[in-house]
Design a protein around this motif. Structure first.
Motif, PDB file in Angstrom:
ATOM      1  N   LYS A  30     -36.353  11.403  76.523  1.00 48.97           N
ATOM      2  CA  LYS A  30     -35.740  11.910  75.286  1.00 48.97           C
ATOM      3  C   LYS A  30     -34.899  13.144  75.608  1.00 48.97           C
ATOM      4  N   ARG A  42     -36.999   0.841  78.040  1.00 45.91           N
ATOM      5  CA  ARG A  42     -38.260   1.553  77.784  1.00 45.91           C
ATOM      6  C   ARG A  42     -39.333   1.178  78.813  1.00 45.91           C
ATOM      7  N   LYS A  83     -33.713  12.710  70.545  1.00 47.28           N
ATOM      8  CA  LYS A  83     -33.613  11.257  70.450  1.00 47.28           C
ATOM      9  C   LYS A  83     -33.990  10.610  71.777  1.00 47.28           C
ATOM     10  N   GLU A  84     -34.316   9.345  71.694  1.00 51.26           N
ATOM     11  CA  GLU A  84     -34.508   8.546  72.895  1.00 51.26           C
ATOM     12  C   GLU A  84     -33.169   8.444  73.621  1.00 51.26           C
ATOM     13  N   LYS A  85     -33.199   8.626  74.947  1.00 53.58           N
ATOM     14  CA  LYS A  85     -31.954   8.550  75.702  1.00 53.58           C
ATOM     15  C   LYS A  85     -31.361   7.152  75.573  1.00 53.58           C
ATOM     16  N   ASP A  92     -40.450   7.193  79.181  1.00 54.43           N
ATOM     17  CA  ASP A  92     -40.388   7.960  77.927  1.00 54.43           C
ATOM     18  C   ASP A  92     -39.371   9.077  78.159  1.00 54.43           C
ATOM     19  N   GLY A 121     -34.073  -0.965  74.302  1.00 57.55           N
ATOM     20  CA  GLY A 121     -33.713   0.443  74.237  1.00 57.55           C
ATOM     21  C   GLY A 121     -32.741   0.716  73.102  1.00 57.55           C
ATOM     22  N   ARG A 122     -32.236   1.918  73.094  1.00 59.19           N
ATOM     23  CA  ARG A 122     -31.373   2.366  72.004  1.00 59.19           C
ATOM     24  C   ARG A 122     -29.905   2.282  72.415  1.00 59.19           C
TER      25      ARG A 122
END
Length: 737
Positions: free
Chosen positions: A606, A621, A614-616, A604, A649-650
């Motif tokens: 951020k 994840r 934001k999510e790194k 987790d 992930g992002r």
């Protein structure tokens, strides 16, 4: 309260406690039965780890504590002898040769990875057996079977690799060689490949803030590499490796006894070559950069077996990387009409000197650890040049003192000094700076019994640019019983963000880098807890580990790829940033010689980017891992299989740019499998294996690869494997003294 009373008693009344030294001489018998002094005999108190070795003349001296009576003498080729010690008179011990058999080989399966239950710092030791489970050509490739450390490519064209510990980038883990900080600054991006795998004796991975003795830099943890020692039993080791993609490697090391076991030296050699251009995904770019590397290292060790030991080493490395489009050649003029290319030439000279002395009674020790490195890089990324050099010196003087005769109260204290000078040049702008950091530290360890350890330390450092800062850290271990070990830790960490050099791989991108500060200080707190459970299930050991670590940044460098369509912005954190890591792992041997490791970790992470938490980006994840290792009887064959499950992930997207904004904003979970088979012979073994067995690779790791000088070109949005299946074969040969 009980522990405080115990501490008070032993600090105030040590003179009434029992302690004495036992001395003597050990002999062996020659061919005619005559007595001959026997050096190197292992002498220890039964059921303890308190031991010494006899010196060149067979003499020894060992401290006797309360309750210790049975002294054990052990030496290869001789029958082990036990003596019940009465009084303090000097001993004369004669060992009898073991004439029953000439040679005994005891084969017991080495699990390879061990989680310490005694160290107050949560530490995992990766040994030689673990490193043999994969090709492990270098440090970066040594964590394929490890659930705690992630390794990935930084971009799709330079071959730079980065590790992640607790889900955080490798810059937040202090990398050490021989217990001294190394591979930082200019070595950050490619340093993991500078350490050849066959040179390594072991790796220690510790999580959370480490001891203050080692400095203030470890935030997520610490990774220490120990090279093979010149006085090891290994006399000669050779390794050759080849992959289907054309990569070839040679590694060799040899030890020599210059003066018995007193002065020994070791020579290490590494050479590798990749000259074949591969483009399996047909994007027009070389999958893995062409590379030639030569690396040599020489180390020396002196041991007088009277409490003094010194070691020194010096090494040199030359590396030449060439990446980019398939048609690019190094001698081409760099213009937008010609193919896009990347070239990185690196020369690195480094050395170390360390020594220590232990007082005859074993209660006081002093050690000096120092190293230096000169690192020079000349490189270009397309039309952008980056040249830099770094000269670094580190020294650490440590005094260790047992405050009582049982070693239940110990103080580590000392001083350290770091001098780091950088010269960099990017976009024709010179960047120069010097860091000078003297520091002082003290660390107290309370170990009243085998069940409990408390370690608390603090250090103050006086930075010429960032002023004075204080680093407090604490670790506690409590073993409820033989089955349960609990640890907690808390501590602060600092590091200097070298804004340009640590992110230079971002130049493989159409957008120029934009930054305001060439360097600034990052600062974070780390808290962690772990719980190890040991059971016996069907007469076999079962170990279950659960751990959680949380890192909260007060200051951090943020790489912002999303706010601007014109630049990648490197700026200080303005808001929150944190990382949480929850991991479970289980080790068991369900059938004889079959080791099973199951692990699962949730990340987790951020940080505030462009004013929004934001999510790194580009971070999985979760990670699941299954490792199966089976060896046949007498270790004739070894089979190893690892499967990794990486969560989605992002992906960073520039919201203002329509052409890029239409791309995916998420990447899906993916699976990576590795396998290796090793056949062992008496002096050598041969192995064949595959990395990324299923061949999964990220689609289009180079955005707009057809237009590398266009405004949308980007080779830095990498979240998964950029190379497909890689088949390799290798051979190892070893000869012991």
């Amino acid at each position: 309260m009980k522990n405080i009373l115990v501490l008070f008693f032993y600090v105030c009344f040590p003179v009434i406690s029992f302690s004495q030294s036992i001395s003597g001489k050990v002999f062996g018998k020659g061919e005619k039965g005559e007595k001959q002094p026997l050096p190197g005999v292992h002498i220890y108190w039964e059921n303890t780890q308190n031991g010494v070795a006899s010196n060149d003349t067979g003499n020894f001296e060992i401290k006797q504590k309360e309750g210790q009576h049975m002294l054990v003498f052990s030496f290869v080729g001789y029958t082990t002898k036990k003596l019940h010690v009465h009084g303090s008179a000097p001993l004369e011990v004669v060992l009898e040769p073991n004439l029953e058999i000439e040679e005994v080989t005891v084969v017991q399966k080495d699990r390879g990875t061990y989680m310490s239950k005694m160290d107050p710092v949560h530490t995992v030791r990766i040994g030689n057996a673990e490193l043999h489970k994969a090709a492990c050509c270098n440090l970066a490739e040594s964590f394929e079977t490890n659930p705690s450390v992630d390794v990935s490519y930084s971009d799709a064209v330079t071959g730079a690799k980065q590790i992640r510990l607790l889900g955080l980038d490798g810059i937040y883990s202090q990398l050490q060689t021989e217990n001294m900080p190394n591979l930082r600054g200019l070595a950050t991006n490619f340093g993991l490949t500078y350490v050849p795998g066959p040179w390594m004796e072991s790796i220690q991975v510790s999580k959370g803030a480490a001891s203050v003795v080692n400095g203030y830099e470890s935030i997520a943890g610490q990774i220490n590499v120990n090279y093979k020692k010149p006085d090891d039993q290994e006399k000669l080791f050779l390794n050759v490796f080849a992959s289907a993609e054309g990569r070839k490697e040679f590694n060799g090391n040899t030890n020599m006894k210059v003066k018995g076991d007193t002065i020994t030296t070791g020579l290490f050699v590494h050479a590798s070559d990749l000259s074949k251009r591969n483009d399996h995904n047909n994007d027009g770019f070389i999958d893995e950069p062409l590379m030639q590397v030569v690396n040599v290292f020489n180390r020396w060790k002196y041991n007088n077996f009277k409490g003094f030991m010194a070691q020194a080493g010096i090494g040199f490395m030359n590396e030449d990387r060439l990446g980019g489009q398939m048609d690019f050649r190094e001698d081409m003029e760099r213009t937008v009409e010609n193919p896009y290319g990347i070239n990185i030439k690196t020369n690195r000279l480094e050395g170390f000197l360390k020594g220590g002395y232990v007082s005859p009674n074993g209660r006081t020790a002093v050690a000096l650890l120092s190293n230096f490195a000169y690192h020079k890089t000349n490189s270009f990324y397309g039309l952008n040049d980056f040249d830099a050099d770094e000269t670094r010196f580190y020294a650490n003087l440590v005094l260790t003192r047992d405050l009582d005769i049982y070693g239940k109260n110990t103080i580590n204290s000392g001083v350290s000094f770091v001098n780091d000078h950088f010269n960099e040049s990017l976009y024709s702008n010179p960047i120069a700076r010097t860091e000078q950091v003297p520091g002082v530290f003290a660390e107290y360890t309370l170990k009243p019994n085998e069940q409990f350890t408390l370690m608390a330390g603090i250090r103050a450092d006086f930075h010429n640019n960032f002023g004075t800062f204080v680093t407090p850290r604490m670790h506690m271990r409590y073993r409820f019983s033989e089955n349960y070990t609990f640890r907690i830790n808390a501590g602060k960490g600092y590091r200097t963000a070298n804004v340009v050099s640590e992110n230079i791989f971002l130049l493989a991108n159409a957008r120029p880098l934009l930054w305001s500060d060439d360097s600034f200080q990052e600062e974070a707190w780390n808290f962690g807890a772990s719980f190890i459970q040991d059971y016996v299930l069907f007469d076999r050991d079962l170990q279950i580990n659960a751990e959680y670590f949380y890192t909260r940044f007060q200051s951090q460098l943020v790489v912002d790829r999303e706010t601007s369509a014109e630049n990648i912005i490197l700026s200080p954190l303005n808001g929150k940033s944190y990382a949480g890591s929850l991991q479970f792992d289980m080790r068991y041997q369900p059938v004889e010689r079959l080791d099973v490791l199951l692990a699962y970790r949730i990340n987790d992470i951020k940080q505030t980017i462009g004013g929004v938490l934001k999510e790194k980006p580009l971070t999985s994840r979760y990670k699941g891992l299954i490792n199966l290792n089976y060896t046949t009887n007498l270790k004739k064959w070894m089979f190893d299989y690892t499967i990794q499950f990486n969560g989605g992930g992002r992906i960073p997207v520039v919201s203002s740019d329509a052409a890029i904004a239409t791309g995916p904003e998420e990447f899906d979970p993916f699976t990576v499998m590795n396998a290796q088979i090793t056949k062992y012979f008496r002096y050598w073994n041969i192995y064949v294996g595959s990395e990324n067995l299923a061949g999964f690779k990220q689609k289009n790791p180079v955005t707009d690869a057809a237009h590398p000088y266009g405004e949308f070109f980007d080779a830095t949005n990498v979240w998964g494997p950029v190379l497909g299946r890689r088949i390799y074969v290798g051979l190892r040969f070893h000869l012991n003294h």
